[in-house]
Design an enzyme around this catalytic site. Structure first.
Site, PDB file in Angstrom:
ATOM      1  N   ARG A  93       1.157 -12.685  -0.929  1.00 56.96           N
ATOM      2  CA  ARG A  93       1.134 -11.363  -1.011  1.00 56.96           C
ATOM      3  C   ARG A  93       1.757 -10.207  -0.423  1.00 56.96           C
ATOM      4  O   ARG A  93       2.484  -9.296  -0.919  1.00 56.96           O
ATOM      5  CB  ARG A  93      -0.657 -11.188  -1.301  1.00 56.96           C
ATOM      6  CG  ARG A  93      -0.390  -9.659  -0.556  1.00 56.96           C
ATOM      7  CD  ARG A  93      -1.162  -8.928  -1.865  1.00 56.96           C
ATOM      8  NE  ARG A  93      -1.384  -7.576  -1.413  1.00 56.96           N
ATOM      9  CZ  ARG A  93      -1.079  -6.693  -2.903  1.00 56.96           C
ATOM     10  NH1 ARG A  93      -1.201  -7.207  -3.899  1.00 56.96           N
ATOM     11  NH2 ARG A  93      -1.457  -5.547  -2.926  1.00 56.96           N
ATOM     12  N   ARG A 122      -5.194  -7.156  -6.583  1.00 52.20           N
ATOM     13  CA  ARG A 122      -3.664  -6.999  -6.357  1.00 52.20           C
ATOM     14  C   ARG A 122      -3.166  -5.764  -6.550  1.00 52.20           C
ATOM     15  O   ARG A 122      -2.013  -6.517  -6.449  1.00 52.20           O
ATOM     16  CB  ARG A 122      -3.716  -8.048  -5.188  1.00 52.20           C
ATOM     17  CG  ARG A 122      -4.884  -8.849  -4.951  1.00 52.20           C
ATOM     18  CD  ARG A 122      -5.910  -8.825  -3.990  1.00 52.20           C
ATOM     19  NE  ARG A 122      -5.339  -8.456  -2.899  1.00 52.20           N
ATOM     20  CZ  ARG A 122      -4.779  -9.360  -1.940  1.00 52.20           C
ATOM     21  NH1 ARG A 122      -4.719 -10.677  -1.854  1.00 52.20           N
ATOM     22  NH2 ARG A 122      -3.743  -9.370  -0.388  1.00 52.20           N
ATOM     23  N   PRO A 123      -3.643  -5.036  -7.170  1.00 53.92           N
ATOM     24  CA  PRO A 123      -2.450  -4.473  -7.486  1.00 53.92           C
ATOM     25  C   PRO A 123      -1.510  -3.580  -5.986  1.00 53.92           C
ATOM     26  O   PRO A 123      -2.120  -3.909  -5.343  1.00 53.92           O
ATOM     27  CB  PRO A 123      -3.178  -2.544  -8.356  1.00 53.92           C
ATOM     28  CG  PRO A 123      -4.727  -3.319  -7.516  1.00 53.92           C
ATOM     29  CD  PRO A 123      -4.509  -4.470  -6.939  1.00 53.92           C
ATOM     30  N   ILE A 124      -0.248  -3.797  -6.650  1.00 51.26           N
ATOM     31  CA  ILE A 124       0.559  -2.665  -5.785  1.00 51.26           C
ATOM     32  C   ILE A 124       1.043  -0.886  -6.216  1.00 51.26           C
ATOM     33  O   ILE A 124       2.545  -0.969  -5.994  1.00 51.26           O
ATOM     34  CB  ILE A 124       1.555  -3.502  -5.803  1.00 51.26           C
ATOM     35  CG1 ILE A 124       2.700  -3.964  -6.475  1.00 51.26           C
ATOM     36  CG2 ILE A 124       1.167  -4.748  -4.884  1.00 51.26           C
ATOM     37  CD1 ILE A 124       4.371  -4.751  -6.937  1.00 51.26           C
ATOM     38  N   ASP A 125       0.362  -0.600  -7.240  1.00 52.74           N
ATOM     39  CA  ASP A 125       0.671   0.732  -7.771  1.00 52.74           C
ATOM     40  C   ASP A 125       0.971   2.026  -6.725  1.00 52.74           C
ATOM     41  O   ASP A 125       1.974   2.761  -5.887  1.00 52.74           O
ATOM     42  CB  ASP A 125      -0.174   1.295  -8.512  1.00 52.74           C
ATOM     43  CG  ASP A 125      -1.852   1.173  -7.560  1.00 52.74           C
ATOM     44  OD1 ASP A 125      -1.987   0.112  -6.832  1.00 52.74           O
ATOM     45  OD2 ASP A 125      -2.251   2.412  -7.552  1.00 52.74           O
ATOM     46  N   LEU A 126      -0.019   0.941  -5.798  1.00 50.31           N
ATOM     47  CA  LEU A 126       0.667   2.780  -3.927  1.00 50.31           C
ATOM     48  C   LEU A 126       1.410   1.983  -3.559  1.00 50.31           C
ATOM     49  O   LEU A 126       2.213   3.031  -2.890  1.00 50.31           O
ATOM     50  CB  LEU A 126      -1.078   2.172  -3.325  1.00 50.31           C
ATOM     51  CG  LEU A 126      -2.347   2.588  -3.417  1.00 50.31           C
ATOM     52  CD1 LEU A 126      -3.216   2.808  -2.154  1.00 50.31           C
ATOM     53  CD2 LEU A 126      -1.986   4.420  -4.724  1.00 50.31           C
ATOM     54  N   ASP A 316     -11.817  -9.559   6.146  1.00 46.41           N
ATOM     55  CA  ASP A 316     -10.880 -10.820   6.093  1.00 46.41           C
ATOM     56  C   ASP A 316     -12.450 -11.835   6.933  1.00 46.41           C
ATOM     57  O   ASP A 316     -12.610 -12.743   6.713  1.00 46.41           O
ATOM     58  CB  ASP A 316     -10.222 -10.716   6.904  1.00 46.41           C
ATOM     59  CG  ASP A 316      -9.246  -9.989   6.524  1.00 46.41           C
ATOM     60  OD1 ASP A 316      -7.990  -9.747   6.835  1.00 46.41           O
ATOM     61  OD2 ASP A 316      -9.293 -10.666   5.137  1.00 46.41           O
ATOM     62  N   ILE A 338     -13.660  -3.167   0.119  1.00 43.56           N
ATOM     63  CA  ILE A 338     -12.055  -3.584  -0.518  1.00 43.56           C
ATOM     64  C   ILE A 338     -12.051  -4.209  -0.936  1.00 43.56           C
ATOM     65  O   ILE A 338     -11.016  -3.772  -1.398  1.00 43.56           O
ATOM     66  CB  ILE A 338     -11.557  -3.765   1.091  1.00 43.56           C
ATOM     67  CG1 ILE A 338     -12.872  -3.268   2.831  1.00 43.56           C
ATOM     68  CG2 ILE A 338     -10.499  -3.791   1.931  1.00 43.56           C
ATOM     69  CD1 ILE A 338     -11.413  -2.123   2.700  1.00 43.56           C
ATOM     70  N   ARG A 408      -2.892 -21.459   5.482  1.00 44.90           N
ATOM     71  CA  ARG A 408      -1.837 -20.195   5.649  1.00 44.90           C
ATOM     72  C   ARG A 408      -2.073 -19.460   6.244  1.00 44.90           C
ATOM     73  O   ARG A 408      -1.315 -18.705   6.689  1.00 44.90           O
ATOM     74  CB  ARG A 408      -2.838 -19.539   3.766  1.00 44.90           C
ATOM     75  CG  ARG A 408      -2.489 -20.219   2.678  1.00 44.90           C
ATOM     76  CD  ARG A 408      -2.342 -19.512   1.655  1.00 44.90           C
ATOM     77  NE  ARG A 408      -1.828 -18.082   1.638  1.00 44.90           N
ATOM     78  CZ  ARG A 408      -2.170 -17.404   0.628  1.00 44.90           C
ATOM     79  NH1 ARG A 408      -2.357 -17.334  -0.437  1.00 44.90           N
ATOM     80  NH2 ARG A 408      -1.266 -16.132   0.969  1.00 44.90           N
TER      81      ARG A 408
HETATM   82  C1  EPZ Z   1      -3.816  -6.759   3.868  1.00 51.78           C
HETATM   83  O1  EPZ Z   1      -3.603  -7.018   2.681  1.00 51.78           O
HETATM   84  C2  EPZ Z   1      -4.331  -7.749   4.872  1.00 51.78           C
HETATM   85  N1  EPZ Z   1      -3.159  -9.232   4.483  1.00 51.78           N
HETATM   86  C3  EPZ Z   1      -5.768  -8.372   3.952  1.00 51.78           C
HETATM   87  O2  EPZ Z   1      -5.901 -10.368   4.492  1.00 51.78           O
HETATM   88  C4  EPZ Z   1      -6.842  -7.746   4.330  1.00 51.78           C
HETATM   89  O3  EPZ Z   1      -7.642  -8.188   4.233  1.00 51.78           O
HETATM   90  C5  EPZ Z   1      -6.266  -6.441   4.021  1.00 51.78           C
HETATM   91  O4  EPZ Z   1      -5.242  -5.470   4.611  1.00 51.78           O
HETATM   92  C6  EPZ Z   1      -7.282  -5.415   4.031  1.00 51.78           C
HETATM   93  O5  EPZ Z   1      -7.484  -5.030   5.202  1.00 51.78           O
HETATM   94  C7  EPZ Z   1      -1.465  -8.697   5.180  1.00 51.78           C
HETATM   95  O6  EPZ Z   1      -1.688  -8.186   6.061  1.00 51.78           O
HETATM   96  C8  EPZ Z   1      -0.724 -10.112   4.510  1.00 51.78           C
HETATM   97  P1  EPZ Z   1      -4.833  -3.516   1.399  1.00 51.78           P
HETATM   98  P2  EPZ Z   1      -2.883  -5.970   1.811  1.00 51.78           P
HETATM   99  O7  EPZ Z   1      -3.287  -3.091   0.393  1.00 51.78           O
HETATM  100  O8  EPZ Z   1      -1.670  -4.802   2.616  1.00 51.78           O
HETATM  101  C9  EPZ Z   1      -6.073  -2.386  -3.035  1.00 51.78           C
HETATM  102  C10 EPZ Z   1      -6.182 -12.235   4.890  1.00 51.78           C
HETATM  103  O9  EPZ Z   1      -7.367 -12.961   4.848  1.00 51.78           O
HETATM  104  N2  EPZ Z   1      -4.934  -1.581  -3.683  1.00 51.78           N
HETATM  105  O10 EPZ Z   1      -5.257  -2.717   1.889  1.00 51.78           O
HETATM  106  O11 EPZ Z   1      -2.811  -6.457   0.232  1.00 51.78           O
HETATM  107  C11 EPZ Z   1      -6.015  -3.879  -3.223  1.00 51.78           C
HETATM  108  O12 EPZ Z   1      -6.912  -4.065  -4.813  1.00 51.78           O
HETATM  109  C12 EPZ Z   1      -5.900 -10.714   4.334  1.00 51.78           C
HETATM  110  O13 EPZ Z   1      -5.707 -12.479   6.691  1.00 51.78           O
HETATM  111  C13 EPZ Z   1      -4.473  -1.068  -4.667  1.00 51.78           C
HETATM  112  O14 EPZ Z   1      -4.859  -0.608  -5.526  1.00 51.78           O
HETATM  113  O15 EPZ Z   1      -4.660  -4.928   1.742  1.00 51.78           O
HETATM  114  C14 EPZ Z   1      -7.843  -3.928  -2.425  1.00 51.78           C
HETATM  115  O16 EPZ Z   1      -8.951  -3.619  -3.601  1.00 51.78           O
HETATM  116  C15 EPZ Z   1      -6.241 -11.192   2.520  1.00 51.78           C
HETATM  117  N3  EPZ Z   1      -3.081  -0.591  -5.015  1.00 51.78           N
HETATM  118  C16 EPZ Z   1      -7.153  -2.495  -1.253  1.00 51.78           C
HETATM  119  O17 EPZ Z   1      -6.458  -1.626  -1.718  1.00 51.78           O
HETATM  120  C17 EPZ Z   1      -2.275  -0.622  -4.629  1.00 51.78           C
HETATM  121  O18 EPZ Z   1      -1.028  -0.453  -3.786  1.00 51.78           O
HETATM  122  C18 EPZ Z   1      -6.770  -3.269  -0.072  1.00 51.78           C
HETATM  123  O19 EPZ Z   1      -6.296  -3.652   0.138  1.00 51.78           O
HETATM  124  C19 EPZ Z   1      -2.699  -1.929  -2.918  1.00 51.78           C
HETATM  125  C20 EPZ Z   1      -3.881  -2.097  -2.355  1.00 51.78           C
END
Ligand code: EPZ
Length: 429
Positions: A93, A122-126, A316, A338, A408
Site C-alpha cells: 500500500r 483501501r481507497p486513495i481518494d484523499l 495496528d 479506522i 512484511r
Molecule cells: C497507515 O496506513 C499505516 N501504513 C497503517 O499500518 C496504519 O494502520 C494506518 O496508517 C492508520 O494508522 C503505513 O504507514 C505504510 P490511512 P494508511 O490513510 O496511510 C481511509 C500496518 O499494519 N482512507 O490513515 O493507508 C482508509 O480506507 C499498516 O503497518 C480513505 O478513505 O492509513 C482507512 O479506513 C496497516 N481514503 C482509514 O482512512 C484515502 O484516500 C485510515 O487510512 C485514504 C484513507
C-alpha cells in the site's frame, strides 16, 4: 511454535516500518545521496528499495552497526523514469506515497492501483484530491493512475479524515510547490512527524507548530528544489512491534524488558496493559519498557476499548490485543474505528478455541479461554502477529502458514521471541 512458555528477558526493538517507508519515498525529492540508519530489514522496505531503483535511483543496503536493522543509501541523481512497475506497487500500500515525491521531483508519475492487506477497502481518494488541489492532473487508464504537474502550487487542503498516507503524500508534493500549503485535519501520527523532520533536515520548510500538534493544521512553505540537500537520518523504533511484544508477554506471562523503545508514543498502549493488570515500569532515560505479567489471575480484560487515530489506541494493535484478550479473564468489547474490516483473523483464532463474535465494526471476546495449537493461516500482517501471540498461549503445537505476511512488518519475530524463551522457529517448506 510450542506454546505454554513464559517470556522472560530483554530484546531490542527494530526500526519503524511506517516511519521508514515514507522517508524512503521522500528521498526521491532530494537530488543527492541520503542515508537512512536503522531501517527494519523487512519485505516492504525491500519492495520500496526496488521501486526506487526502478526509477533509476541507486540504492545501497548495508547492515547497520547501531541496532538490529539495515542502513540504506539512496542516490537519486540518476532518476529518469516516472513509471513504477506493478509487481512492487501492487504488493504494498505504501507505494502510493511515492506519487507526491515523484510529482515534486520530476512532475510525473504512473502507478498501478496499490494493493495492500485484506483489512478492508483501501481507497486513495484523499491522496488524489490533495494532489489535484496542488495542481496535479490525474487520470486513470487500464488500471494505472497517471499524475502530471508542470507546476505544483500551494493550496489549502481540508481532509475530512486525518489519513496518514494522504497527509504524507500531500506534504511531499507541497515541499517544492510554489507558495504555501495548509493542510487542515492532517494526521498527527509519529510517522508523519518523522517524515516532516527528515524533510526539514534536508532543507524543506514545514511548520511542526502548536497548531499542528493540537489541531492538525500543518503548514508547508514551498522551497526551490535546489534548496533540498542530502542528509543522514536515523529511523525511530517501531511502536507497533514494541506493542505487539508487550501484548505477547501479557498473554504468555513472564517478565520482559524492551530496549530502544519510543516510550512517549506508547502511552495509550501502556494504559491498556496497566489497566489489564500488567506491572509496567518505564525508563525514559534508557528508553526501556519493563513489563511483568507473572500474576496470571490478575490479568483481566477491560470491558470496552476502541481504536482511533493517534494518540488513541492504535488500529495496528487491535488484532494483537484480541489474541491476548482470549486468555485474559472476563469479556472484552472492542470497536475498530479506522478500517472497515480488520477482523479477518478472528476465524483462525476461533479454530484455536477462541470465543469471539464480530458484529460490523465491533468484536466481543470471551476471556479465560484455553487455546489449542492448530495449523492456522496468517491473512495479513497484524493478524499474523496475533496468531503468534495465540500460539504462545496455546497448548501443543501451532503452525502458521503464509507467515510471509508477518515478515512484511516484523524483521524477525521468531528470533525476537526465541530470545525471550519462546519455542518458535521458521519452517522451510
Ligand atoms: C497507515 O496506513 C499505516 N501504513 C497503517 O499500518 C496504519 O494502520 C494506518 O496508517 C492508520 O494508522 C503505513 O504507514 C505504510 P490511512 P494508511 O490513510 O496511510 C481511509 C500496518 O499494519 N482512507 O490513515 O493507508 C482508509 O480506507 C499498516 O503497518 C480513505 O478513505 O492509513 C482507512 O479506513 C496497516 N481514503 C482509514 O482512512 C484515502 O484516500 C485510515 O487510512 C485514504 C484513507
Amino acid at each position: 511454535m510450542e506454546g505454554k512458555n513464559e517470556l522472560n528477558g530483554r530484546i531490542q526493538i527494530q526500526g519503524s516500518k511506517n516511519a521508514a517507508l515514507p522517508i524512503l519515498a521522500a528521498c526521491m525529492l532530494i537530488p543527492g545521496v541520503c542515508k537512512l540508519k536503522n531501517c527494519p530489514d523487512i519485505t516492504d522496505i525491500r519492495y520500496m528499495c526496488n521501486l526506487l531503483e526502478s526509477t533509476g535511483a541507486q540504492v545501497q543496503i548495508t547492515n547497520t552497526v547501531i541496532h538490529t536493522g539495515i542502513d540504506i543509501e539512496v542516490d537519486t541523481r540518476t532518476v529518469q523514469d516516472y513509471r513504477l512497475p506493478g509487481q512492487y506497487v501492487s504488493a504494498m500500500r505504501s507505494s502510493v506515497v511515492l506519487m507526491g515525491a515523484m510529482l515534486g521531483r520530476i512532475g510525473e508519475v504512473s502507478v498501478n492501483y496499490p494493493g495492500g492487506c485484506v483489512i478492508g477497502e483501501r481507497p486513495i481518494d484523499l491522496h488524489l484530491h490533495g494532489l489535484e488541489k496542488l495542481g496535479a492532473q490525474i487520470w486513470t487508464e487500464n488500471r494505472h493512475i497517471h499524475a502530471y504537474a508542470d507546476e505544483l502550487k500551494g493550496a489549502v487542503i481540508d481532509f475530512p479524515f486525518p489519513s496518514v498516507g494522504a497527509t504524507q503524500n500531500v506534504v511531499m508534493a507541497a515541499v517544492t510547490a510554489k507558495g504555501t500549503t495548509i493542510i487542515k485535519h492532517a494526521a498527527r501520527e509519529p510517522e508523519v512527524i518523522e517524515l516532516c523532520k527528515f524533510l526539514n533536515q534536508a532543507g524543506a520548510d514545514i511548520e511542526l507548530s502548536e497548531a499542528y500538534q493540537t489541531q492538525g493544521t500543518l503548514v508547508i512553505h514551498g522551497v526551490e528544489l535546489c534548496r533540498l540537500h542530502e542528509t543522514t537520518y536515523e529511523i525511530i523504533p517501531d511502536r507497533i512491534v514494541a506493542g505487539t511484544y508487550l501484548f505477547a508477554a501479557l498473554a504468555a506471562g513472564g517478565d520482559i524488558t524492551l530496549e530502544h523503545v519510543p516510550i512517549e508514543q506508547l502511552d495509550s498502549v501502556c494504559d491498556v496493559l496497566t489497566s489489564m493488570g500488567a506491572q509496567i515500569a518505564v525508563n525514559k532515560q534508557d528508553r526501556e519498557i519493563h513489563l511483568n505479567a507473572q500474576k496470571r489471575d490478575q490479568i483481566v480484560n477491560l470491558p470496552y476499548i476502541e481504536t482511533d487515530v493517534y494518540p488513541a489506541f492504535p488500529t495496528d494493535l487491535q488484532s494483537p490485543l484480541i489474541a491476548a484478550a482470549c486468555v485474559a479473564k472476563k469479556r472484552l468489547v472492542i470497536k475498530e474505528k479506522i478500517f472497515s474490516s480488520r477482523y479477518k483473523i478472528v476465524e483462525e483464532l476461533q479454530r484455536m478455541g477462541a470465543k469471539i463474535t464480530v458484529q460490523k465494526d465491533t468484536a466481543i471476546v470471551e476471556g479465560g479461554r484455553e487455546l489449542e495449537g492448530r495449523a492456522v493461516i496468517a491473512k495479513e500482517l497484524r493478524g499474523g502477529a496475533a496468531l503468534v501471540i495465540a500460539g504462545l498461549c496455546a497448548s501443543g503445537i501451532t503452525t502458521i502458514a503464509d507467515s510471509y505476511f508477518i515478515k512484511r512488518g516484523y524483521q524477525d519475530i521468531a528470533g525476537d521471541l526465541s530470545r525471550l524463551g519462546a519455542r518458535i522457529s521458521y519452517v522451510d517448506r
